[in-house]
Design a protein around this motif. Sequence first.
Motif, PDB file in Angstrom:
ATOM      1  N   VAL A 229       0.832  -1.203   0.000  1.00 45.36           N
ATOM      2  CA  VAL A 229       0.000   0.000   0.000  1.00 45.36           C
ATOM      3  C   VAL A 229       0.873   1.262   0.000  1.00 45.36           C
ATOM      4  O   VAL A 229       0.683   2.171  -0.807  1.00 45.36           O
ATOM      5  N   VAL A 230       1.866   1.292   0.889  1.00 45.71           N
ATOM      6  CA  VAL A 230       2.745   2.468   0.970  1.00 45.71           C
ATOM      7  C   VAL A 230       3.506   2.652  -0.346  1.00 45.71           C
ATOM      8  O   VAL A 230       3.660   3.763  -0.839  1.00 45.71           O
ATOM      9  N   GLY A 231       3.965   1.543  -0.911  1.00 46.41           N
ATOM     10  CA  GLY A 231       4.707   1.593  -2.176  1.00 46.41           C
ATOM     11  C   GLY A 231       3.858   2.143  -3.309  1.00 46.41           C
ATOM     12  O   GLY A 231       4.305   2.978  -4.094  1.00 46.41           O
ATOM     13  N   LEU A 232       2.608   1.690  -3.386  1.00 48.11           N
ATOM     14  CA  LEU A 232       1.725   2.177  -4.448  1.00 48.11           C
ATOM     15  C   LEU A 232       1.402   3.649  -4.225  1.00 48.11           C
ATOM     16  O   LEU A 232       1.297   4.428  -5.169  1.00 48.11           O
ATOM     17  N   GLU A 233       1.271   4.028  -2.953  1.00 50.85           N
ATOM     18  CA  GLU A 233       1.011   5.443  -2.666  1.00 50.85           C
ATOM     19  C   GLU A 233       2.240   6.301  -2.961  1.00 50.85           C
ATOM     20  O   GLU A 233       2.129   7.498  -3.212  1.00 50.85           O
ATOM     21  N   ALA A 234       3.420   5.685  -2.905  1.00 48.59           N
ATOM     22  CA  ALA A 234       4.658   6.420  -3.207  1.00 48.59           C
ATOM     23  C   ALA A 234       4.878   6.535  -4.714  1.00 48.59           C
ATOM     24  O   ALA A 234       5.897   7.046  -5.160  1.00 48.59           O
ATOM     25  N   GLY A 235       3.932   6.022  -5.501  1.00 44.85           N
ATOM     26  CA  GLY A 235       4.004   6.230  -6.944  1.00 44.85           C
ATOM     27  C   GLY A 235       4.242   4.995  -7.787  1.00 44.85           C
ATOM     28  O   GLY A 235       4.337   5.082  -9.009  1.00 44.85           O
ATOM     29  N   ALA A 236       4.334   3.809  -7.145  1.00 48.49           N
ATOM     30  CA  ALA A 236       4.544   2.591  -7.937  1.00 48.49           C
ATOM     31  C   ALA A 236       3.271   2.252  -8.702  1.00 48.49           C
ATOM     32  O   ALA A 236       2.166   2.556  -8.257  1.00 48.49           O
ATOM     33  N   ASP A 237       3.438   1.606  -9.878  1.00 49.23           N
ATOM     34  CA  ASP A 237       2.291   1.214 -10.688  1.00 49.23           C
ATOM     35  C   ASP A 237       1.831  -0.190 -10.360  1.00 49.23           C
ATOM     36  O   ASP A 237       0.709  -0.572 -10.652  1.00 49.23           O
ATOM     37  N   ASP A 238       2.734  -0.979  -9.787  1.00 48.11           N
ATOM     38  CA  ASP A 238       2.427  -2.388  -9.578  1.00 48.11           C
ATOM     39  C   ASP A 238       3.438  -2.948  -8.583  1.00 48.11           C
ATOM     40  O   ASP A 238       4.441  -2.306  -8.277  1.00 48.11           O
ATOM     41  N   PHE A 239       3.149  -4.138  -8.067  1.00 46.41           N
ATOM     42  CA  PHE A 239       4.099  -4.779  -7.162  1.00 46.41           C
ATOM     43  C   PHE A 239       4.183  -6.265  -7.466  1.00 46.41           C
ATOM     44  O   PHE A 239       3.302  -6.843  -8.094  1.00 46.41           O
ATOM     45  N   LEU A 240       5.264  -6.861  -7.010  1.00 46.59           N
ATOM     46  CA  LEU A 240       5.434  -8.303  -7.101  1.00 46.59           C
ATOM     47  C   LEU A 240       6.068  -8.755  -5.796  1.00 46.59           C
ATOM     48  O   LEU A 240       7.011  -8.138  -5.311  1.00 46.59           O
TER      49      LEU A 240
ATOM     50  N   TYR B 249      -2.864 -11.781 -14.851  1.00 51.63           N
ATOM     51  CA  TYR B 249      -3.264 -12.835 -13.926  1.00 51.63           C
ATOM     52  C   TYR B 249      -2.708 -12.624 -12.517  1.00 51.63           C
ATOM     53  O   TYR B 249      -2.596 -13.542 -11.721  1.00 51.63           O
ATOM     54  N   GLY B 250      -2.348 -11.387 -12.210  1.00 54.68           N
ATOM     55  CA  GLY B 250      -1.909 -11.090 -10.850  1.00 54.68           C
ATOM     56  C   GLY B 250      -3.109 -10.900  -9.931  1.00 54.68           C
ATOM     57  O   GLY B 250      -4.252 -11.047 -10.348  1.00 54.68           O
ATOM     58  N   SER B 251      -2.872 -10.549  -8.691  1.00 59.20           N
ATOM     59  CA  SER B 251      -3.975 -10.303  -7.759  1.00 59.20           C
ATOM     60  C   SER B 251      -4.594  -8.956  -8.066  1.00 59.20           C
ATOM     61  O   SER B 251      -4.030  -8.133  -8.791  1.00 59.20           O
ATOM     62  N   SER B 252      -5.776  -8.702  -7.515  1.00 63.40           N
ATOM     63  CA  SER B 252      -6.429  -7.424  -7.788  1.00 63.40           C
ATOM     64  C   SER B 252      -6.078  -6.393  -6.720  1.00 63.40           C
ATOM     65  O   SER B 252      -6.656  -5.321  -6.678  1.00 63.40           O
ATOM     66  N   LYS B 253      -5.098  -6.717  -5.873  1.00 61.48           N
ATOM     67  CA  LYS B 253      -4.756  -5.781  -4.793  1.00 61.48           C
ATOM     68  C   LYS B 253      -4.244  -4.446  -5.351  1.00 61.48           C
ATOM     69  O   LYS B 253      -4.561  -3.378  -4.836  1.00 61.48           O
ATOM     70  N   THR B 254      -3.449  -4.529  -6.414  1.00 62.03           N
ATOM     71  CA  THR B 254      -2.939  -3.312  -7.049  1.00 62.03           C
ATOM     72  C   THR B 254      -4.103  -2.402  -7.454  1.00 62.03           C
ATOM     73  O   THR B 254      -4.088  -1.204  -7.184  1.00 62.03           O
ATOM     74  N   LEU B 255      -5.113  -3.007  -8.065  1.00 56.85           N
ATOM     75  CA  LEU B 255      -6.295  -2.238  -8.477  1.00 56.85           C
ATOM     76  C   LEU B 255      -7.009  -1.651  -7.263  1.00 56.85           C
ATOM     77  O   LEU B 255      -7.359  -0.468  -7.252  1.00 56.85           O
ATOM     78  N   ASP B 256      -7.229  -2.481  -6.244  1.00 55.97           N
ATOM     79  CA  ASP B 256      -7.970  -2.020  -5.065  1.00 55.97           C
ATOM     80  C   ASP B 256      -7.273  -0.841  -4.391  1.00 55.97           C
ATOM     81  O   ASP B 256      -7.920   0.119  -3.970  1.00 55.97           O
ATOM     82  N   VAL B 257      -5.938  -0.905  -4.290  1.00 55.79           N
ATOM     83  CA  VAL B 257      -5.203   0.191  -3.651  1.00 55.79           C
ATOM     84  C   VAL B 257      -5.286   1.456  -4.511  1.00 55.79           C
ATOM     85  O   VAL B 257      -5.513   2.547  -3.993  1.00 55.79           O
ATOM     86  N   HIS B 258      -5.129   1.303  -5.813  1.00 52.82           N
ATOM     87  CA  HIS B 258      -5.252   2.474  -6.687  1.00 52.82           C
ATOM     88  C   HIS B 258      -6.632   3.115  -6.546  1.00 52.82           C
ATOM     89  O   HIS B 258      -6.763   4.327  -6.488  1.00 52.82           O
ATOM     90  N   LEU B 259      -7.653   2.265  -6.497  1.00 52.76           N
ATOM     91  CA  LEU B 259      -9.022   2.770  -6.346  1.00 52.76           C
ATOM     92  C   LEU B 259      -9.175   3.543  -5.036  1.00 52.76           C
ATOM     93  O   LEU B 259      -9.807   4.598  -5.001  1.00 52.76           O
ATOM     94  N   SER B 260      -8.601   3.023  -3.968  1.00 53.72           N
ATOM     95  CA  SER B 260      -8.775   3.714  -2.686  1.00 53.72           C
ATOM     96  C   SER B 260      -8.034   5.052  -2.687  1.00 53.72           C
ATOM     97  O   SER B 260      -8.500   6.022  -2.092  1.00 53.72           O
ATOM     98  N   ILE B 261      -6.901   5.128  -3.385  1.00 50.73           N
ATOM     99  CA  ILE B 261      -6.189   6.412  -3.486  1.00 50.73           C
ATOM    100  C   ILE B 261      -7.030   7.409  -4.312  1.00 50.73           C
ATOM    101  O   ILE B 261      -7.177   8.570  -3.934  1.00 50.73           O
TER     102      ILE B 261
END
Length: 235
Positions: A89-100, A189-201
């Motif tokens: 979450v912190v990483g995506l908020e710091a500007g990352a587009d995706d995580f692994l 085919y990754g998880s939808s967590k990246t999407l969910d975090v982007h949506l919450s931001i």
Amino acid sequence: MARLMIVEDDPQIGQTLQRSLQLHHHQTTWVQNGSAALLQATRQQFDLILLDLGLPDLDGFDVCRQLRGRQPDCVLVILTSSDQEIDVVVGLEAGADDFLSKPFRLNELLARIRAHLRRDAGNRGTSTVRVLRIGDLEIDPAARTVRLAQAEIAFSTKEFDVLARLAAEPDIAVSKTDLMTDVWGENWYGSSKTLDVHLSIVRRKLATTARELGIAPPMIVTVRGWGYRLQAPMG
Ligand code: CA
């Protein structure tokens, strides 16, 4: 040929990544700490950066933020040492587009990189789309700007893409699969967590600006087990 940077202090992972990315015909730069990454980012434009968050010299989130500042158009993928939700979450908020999350399979990483680069190339041609207006919200896909009652709100590339995708079909529930495919790439085919975090931001930024303006925020409704819907205001 895409220009990639790997920021990874573990020599085994770094070497393996560099070798396989070069085998896939990517021009690859490997650095082992945050300072070297920031220096490289001032010298060369990258298409995609793989960033390990646990670096020996600098805080990984700070490096992420600074890389995003220096290269706003680059795809930034963070590598987290475990599936720690907070890091993601912190990483995506710091500007990352995706995580692994480590450990990851090389095939999965390569598939994601392919999807990101294809998506990125596809985005460059879409500058003739009409301006979208939903209530007080105005989204200009050509200028890539978002205004709420004339107040401009800054969004990262993916945040903007998610919002614009929902705004293209107001009041229609868009499935998570469609959002992931349209914003992050085909064959996702990754998880939808990246999407969910982007949506919450996106939600939080809209709500913050709406509160400052004293108006009701545009509603992004969660459709349980399905996806999201951008709701046009009543009346
Ligand atoms: Ca590390």
